[in-house]
Scaffold this active site. Structure first.
Site, PDB file in Angstrom:
ATOM      1  N   SER A   1       0.819  -1.196   0.000  1.00  0.00           N
ATOM      2  CA  SER A   1       0.000   0.000   0.000  1.00  0.00           C
ATOM      3  C   SER A   1       0.866   1.265   0.000  1.00  0.00           C
ATOM      4  O   SER A   1       1.705   1.445  -0.875  1.00  0.00           O
ATOM      5  CB  SER A   1      -0.958  -0.044   1.191  1.00  0.00           C
TER       6      SER A   1
ATOM      7  N   HIS B   1      -6.346  -6.632  -1.313  1.00  0.00           N
ATOM      8  CA  HIS B   1      -5.315  -5.624  -1.064  1.00  0.00           C
ATOM      9  C   HIS B   1      -4.168  -6.197  -0.232  1.00  0.00           C
ATOM     10  O   HIS B   1      -3.024  -5.779  -0.372  1.00  0.00           O
ATOM     11  CB  HIS B   1      -5.967  -4.447  -0.325  1.00  0.00           C
TER      12      HIS B   1
ATOM     13  N   ASP C   1      -8.418  -6.112  -5.438  1.00  0.00           N
ATOM     14  CA  ASP C   1      -8.244  -4.855  -4.706  1.00  0.00           C
ATOM     15  C   ASP C   1      -8.690  -3.688  -5.567  1.00  0.00           C
ATOM     16  O   ASP C   1      -8.339  -3.613  -6.746  1.00  0.00           O
ATOM     17  CB  ASP C   1      -6.778  -4.692  -4.314  1.00  0.00           C
TER      18      ASP C   1
END
EC number: 3.4.16.6
Length: 659
Positions: A190, A455, A393
């Protein structure tokens, strides 16, 4: 004369004693420092861990290291020792994102040796990354998770964050010098897609001034999962991903509203291209989640898409903020007094653990350029990079990652192009008999797409990500027995590794794997017509030699060889070449991207031979194969996306955060 000689000898003797005393002092200082460091490291030893399963405890250390004394800035770390040493020592640093989200997410929900069955019970993680590497989790930057700093001293810049991290590593290696010579990998997900390249750049700069005191660190690779790396491509990927996943239907009022906001976003990026976050662009995702919410869930609230895994729904406006489900156990566990004591948390850490600290995110307002600008130089410095994505994601989606790779130039090429018009092949990956995704690789950069993943890919598939890690690091476990896992690319069994608790057989033949990759590249050349051209050139050379020989025979100037027959005329037409969507067009994000769903064969679009006129006859279609739309090769228009995390109480993920 004698007096002079005596004086000279005395001077030399004194100089010798001074040198000797200096050496003794240096040795004593070195010995004392080592003793102090050893004593200090013992203070960080984790003697027991509440809720740990029966059996030997994984050897671990944890605690705080001061990085900015003037404002009490301390970074918290949790280090797990490797279970096996395979051909060399390796250390993997793991960072979560945010900014301001704790890496204990990674430790207890993704790649650490333990996971939580409930808030009181730990179980072994089958696929933990500490099988063949030491793993070091760091709550970064200061103020994140168990890390702390004075409230008026949160960091604002990526360069400041990186400088703090280098200071942390210098002091950590002083405490644990046995790890300073390890191959060092930095991994995360991320928003760590911004942190990791800046830390890598700072390490490379530090290494330029390395010497006997400041040892060079063996930075050996970076791994970034669903990373926020290049805002331009990744913001642009929000809507494209929503169309492909049927979250938004083209031509509807909703689509028109979002397209208007997307144009506003694109205009802002064009005016200010070097920012990392744009409120005008964040609005695309926010509006999408709000305007697609509908239906009533068990809670009686409207349901929205989970921005981390679009296969799931959540109450609006949470939209995934309470995900993954293990989070409900992680927070109370890390707030237990006995856990805080076991992890050597300083008394100065006055507040309990929170997953994401909103103050860190709000104060972080970097003027530095996005990390995408650093990747080419890092790659050219010889540091391999692996980018991986979970296909489900939304917030940092795979389309954006693929687009940024396609548009990036590094090591003499653009995107995954091997030569003009020839793309590195996508190699279908199966793991233990199941379709797992694909691998693509060129010029020191590797990309891996994980099918049916979110994710947080290691949360879904710890065993597969461990296999990915071991291959990227070139783990050689030939000296360890056990049952190997079955991992294949394009149906070919890969060098054997192991995942989980059992040791594997062998990954010693890394050269064989490189040879297979070269074979796959050669196959791409062959498909695109390059081989035909090579054959023509060689044949033309042979034909020319025969013509020359015949002329010499006719002129009586050459030797008489075997009787000649009919001359063979070789055409100089190289035959059809794979145009690869108009050559350079794909590298500009155009070409066949609009037709990616048309493919039904096994070959890459980039490697197929076709007539450009056929493009006019192509039509969009929805493939029945759930993975078909995930297999188009990087080089076409593709997008990726990012997330924000609104507050959720004391462990709130903040708007704009990517954990």
């Amino acid at each position: 004369m004698a007096a002079t000689t005596t004086t000279t000898n005395a001077g030399r003797s004194m100089a010798s004693w001074k040198r000797l005393s200096t050496l003794i002092a240096a040795f004593t200082l070195s010995w004392t420092s080592s003793f102090v460091a050893a004593a200090g490291s013992a203070d960080y030893f984790v003697h027991d861990l509440p809720g740990a399963p029966d059996g030997p405890l994984v050897k671990m250390h944890a605690g705080h290291i001061e990085v900015t004394p003037d404002n009490n800035g301390n970074l918290f770390f949790w280090h797990f020792q490797n279970k096996h040493i395979a051909n060399k020592q390796r250390t993997v640093i793991w960072l979560n994102g945010g900014p301001g989200c704790s890496s204990e997410d990674g430790a207890l929900m993704e790649i650490g040796p333990y996971r939580l069955k409930d808030e009181n019970t730990l179980v072994y993680n089958d696929g933990a990354w500490n099988e063949f590497a030491n793993v070091l989790f760091v709550d970064n930057p200061v103020g994140t998770g168990f890390s702390y700093v004075d409230t008026n001293a949160y960091i604002h810049e990526l360069t400041e964050m990186a400088a703090n991290f280098v200071t942390f590593l210098e002091r950590w290696f002083a405490l644990f010098p046995e790890y300073e010579h390890d191959d060092l990998y930095i991994a995360g997900e991320s928003y760590a897609g911004q942190h990791i390249p800046y830390i890598a750049q700072a390490i490379l700069e530090r290494n330029k001034n390395a010497g006997p005191v400041n040892r060079k660190w063996n930075l050996s690779g970076l791994l970034i999962g669903n990373g926020w790396v290049s805002p331009k491509e990744q913001y642009d990927a929000y809507l494209q991903f929503a169309y492909e996943k049927d979250i938004v239907k083209k031509g509807t009022d909703l689509a028109n509203k979002l397209e208007i906001q997307q144009r506003i976003c694109q205009k802002e990026i064009a005016v200010k291209p070097d920012k990392i976050d744009y409120p005008e662009c964040e609005a695309i995702l926010q509006d999408m989640l709000q305007l697609t919410a509908g239906g009533v869930g068990a809670s009686g609230k409207n349901q929205c898409y989970n921005m981390y895994d679009v296969r799931l729904k959540d109450d609006y406006p949470s939209c995934g903020m309470a995900w993954p489900p293990d989070l409900k156990s992680v927070t109370p566990y890390l707030r237990k007094k006995e856990v805080i004591k076991a992890l050597n948390i300083n008394d100065n850490k006055s507040t309990g653990w929170t997953e994401c600290n909103g103050q860190v995110g709000m104060n972080f307002n970097p003027k530095t350029k996005p990390s995408i600008t650093l990747l080419p130089d890092i790659l050219s410095a010889g540091v391999p990079i692996l980018l991986f994505s979970g296909a489900e994601d939304l917030i940092c989606n795979h389309l954006g990652t693929e687009a940024l790779i396609s548009n990036m130039e590094w090591n003499g090429g653009k995107g995954f192009e091997l030569t003009p018009g020839t793309w590195a092949p996508r190699r279908d990956w199966t793991f233990e008999g199941e379709p797992a995704g694909f691998w693509q690789q060129a010029r020191n950069l590797t990309y891996v797409l994980f099918y049916n993943s979110s994710h947080m890919v290691p949360f879904d598939y710890p065993r597969r990500t461990r296999d990915m890690l071991d291959r990227f690091m070139g783990v050689d476990i030939s000296s360890i027995g056990g049952q190997p896992t079955d991992s294949r690319l394009d149906g070919e069994k890969l060098p054997e590794t192991t995942v989980g608790g059992a040791a594997g057989n062998s990954t010693s033949n890394q050269a064989a794997e490189k040879a297979k990759l070269e074979m796959a590249k050669w196959e791409a050349y062959r498909k695109s017509g390059e081989l035909v051209l090579v054959i023509v050139i060689v044949a033309a050379g042979v034909w020319g030699w025969f013509v020359w020989k015949e002329r010499r025979k006719t002129a009586g100037q050459g030797y008489m060889g075997v009787a000649t027959g009919e001359r063979h005329s070789i055409s100089n037409n190289p035959g059809p070449r794979g145009n690869l969507s108009g050559g350079g067009d794909r590298t500009r994000g155009q070409g066949l991207a609009g037709f990616r769903n048309k493919r039904s064969g096994r070959r890459d679009v980039e490697a197929q031979d076709f007539d450009e006129s056929e493009l006019d006859d192509l039509h969009l279609s929805k493939p029945e194969d759930p993975h078909a739309d995930s297999r188009y090769s990087i080089g076409g228009a593709s997008d990726d996306e990012e997330e924000q995390k609104p507050g959720k109480g004391s462990s709130s993920r903040q708007p704009g955060g990517r954990s």
